[in-house]
Scaffold this motif. Structure first.
Motif, PDB file in Angstrom:
ATOM      1  N   LEU A  14       0.873  -1.180   0.000  1.00  0.00           N
ATOM      2  CA  LEU A  14       0.000   0.000   0.000  1.00  0.00           C
ATOM      3  C   LEU A  14       0.908   1.228   0.000  1.00  0.00           C
ATOM      4  O   LEU A  14       1.685   1.430   0.938  1.00  0.00           O
ATOM      5  N   LEU A  15       0.831   2.006  -1.065  1.00  0.00           N
ATOM      6  CA  LEU A  15       1.719   3.161  -1.223  1.00  0.00           C
ATOM      7  C   LEU A  15       0.974   4.248  -1.997  1.00  0.00           C
ATOM      8  O   LEU A  15       0.440   3.975  -3.081  1.00  0.00           O
ATOM      9  N   ASP A  16       0.954   5.463  -1.437  1.00  0.00           N
ATOM     10  CA  ASP A  16       0.298   6.604  -2.083  1.00  0.00           C
ATOM     11  C   ASP A  16      -1.150   6.278  -2.457  1.00  0.00           C
ATOM     12  O   ASP A  16      -1.622   6.649  -3.542  1.00  0.00           O
ATOM     13  N   GLY A  17      -1.835   5.565  -1.582  1.00  0.00           N
ATOM     14  CA  GLY A  17      -3.247   5.284  -1.795  1.00  0.00           C
ATOM     15  C   GLY A  17      -3.529   4.158  -2.773  1.00  0.00           C
ATOM     16  O   GLY A  17      -4.692   3.836  -3.014  1.00  0.00           O
ATOM     17  N   ALA A  18      -2.494   3.551  -3.332  1.00  0.00           N
ATOM     18  CA  ALA A  18      -2.693   2.460  -4.291  1.00  0.00           C
ATOM     19  C   ALA A  18      -2.302   1.133  -3.659  1.00  0.00           C
ATOM     20  O   ALA A  18      -1.437   1.076  -2.785  1.00  0.00           O
ATOM     21  N   ARG A  19      -2.936   0.072  -4.123  1.00  0.00           N
ATOM     22  CA  ARG A  19      -2.650  -1.276  -3.613  1.00  0.00           C
ATOM     23  C   ARG A  19      -2.049  -2.089  -4.756  1.00  0.00           C
ATOM     24  O   ARG A  19      -2.628  -2.177  -5.842  1.00  0.00           O
ATOM     25  N   THR A  20      -0.885  -2.676  -4.531  1.00  0.00           N
ATOM     26  CA  THR A  20      -0.209  -3.479  -5.548  1.00  0.00           C
ATOM     27  C   THR A  20       0.141  -4.820  -4.936  1.00  0.00           C
ATOM     28  O   THR A  20       0.662  -4.880  -3.823  1.00  0.00           O
ATOM     29  N   THR A  21      -0.128  -5.893  -5.651  1.00  0.00           N
ATOM     30  CA  THR A  21       0.223  -7.222  -5.167  1.00  0.00           C
ATOM     31  C   THR A  21       1.236  -7.839  -6.118  1.00  0.00           C
ATOM     32  O   THR A  21       1.087  -7.766  -7.338  1.00  0.00           O
ATOM     33  N   ALA A  37       7.992  -4.032  -8.414  1.00  0.00           N
ATOM     34  CA  ALA A  37       6.587  -3.876  -8.817  1.00  0.00           C
ATOM     35  C   ALA A  37       6.368  -2.559  -9.566  1.00  0.00           C
ATOM     36  O   ALA A  37       5.243  -2.248  -9.943  1.00  0.00           O
ATOM     37  N   GLY A  38       7.437  -1.785  -9.761  1.00  0.00           N
ATOM     38  CA  GLY A  38       7.321  -0.535 -10.503  1.00  0.00           C
ATOM     39  C   GLY A  38       6.950   0.652  -9.627  1.00  0.00           C
ATOM     40  O   GLY A  38       6.644   1.725 -10.143  1.00  0.00           O
ATOM     41  N   LEU A  39       6.986   0.456  -8.327  1.00  0.00           N
ATOM     42  CA  LEU A  39       6.625   1.537  -7.404  1.00  0.00           C
ATOM     43  C   LEU A  39       7.858   2.372  -7.072  1.00  0.00           C
ATOM     44  O   LEU A  39       8.993   1.965  -7.346  1.00  0.00           O
ATOM     45  N   THR A  40       7.604   3.527  -6.463  1.00  0.00           N
ATOM     46  CA  THR A  40       8.707   4.404  -6.055  1.00  0.00           C
ATOM     47  C   THR A  40       8.595   4.682  -4.561  1.00  0.00           C
ATOM     48  O   THR A  40       8.235   5.787  -4.150  1.00  0.00           O
ATOM     49  N   PRO A  41       8.914   3.672  -3.742  1.00  0.00           N
ATOM     50  CA  PRO A  41       8.838   3.856  -2.294  1.00  0.00           C
ATOM     51  C   PRO A  41       9.976   4.744  -1.800  1.00  0.00           C
ATOM     52  O   PRO A  41      11.024   4.850  -2.458  1.00  0.00           O
TER      53      PRO A  41
END
Ligand code: FES
Length: 98
Positions: A14-21, A37-41
């Motif tokens: 859960l990052l910036d309001g989006a959920r990625t599995t 997963a292509g996120l930018t934590p």
């Protein structure tokens, strides 16, 4: 009779309001898994010192290689340094927004 393949445990981020599995790669930290997963934590030192990469586990557990930023109370509440946290077996949900 052949054994059913065992699926890898899922990591939900859960990052910036989006959920990625995503299915994690063995040995990857939660930070590496989120990036894969292509996120930018958020992160900075990637050495367990600064606390920039902090997130809270709402499901499952993870083992930190180094923890020089969180106190025992925070760890007990479920916070981890994602740059150091390797997911334990089982499904895991990590929340950067909490
Ligand atoms: S990026 Fe500094 S503790 Fe994780």
């Amino acid at each position: 009779m052949t054994a059913e393949p065992v699926p890898a445990d899922e990591v939900t981020i859960l990052l910036d309001g989006a959920r990625t599995t995503i299915l994690p790669v063995a040995g990857d930290t939660l930070l590496e898994t989120a990036r894969r997963a292509g996120l930018t934590p958020p992160f900075a030192c990637e050495a367990g010192n600064c606390g920039t990469c902090i997130a809270k586990l709402s499901e499952g557990s993870a083992t930190m290689k180094v923890n020089d930023a969180l106190d025992d109370d925070e760890v007990e509440e479920g916070y981890v340094l994602t740059c150091q946290a390797i997911p334990d077996p089982g499904p895991l949900t990590v929340n950067y927004d909490d």
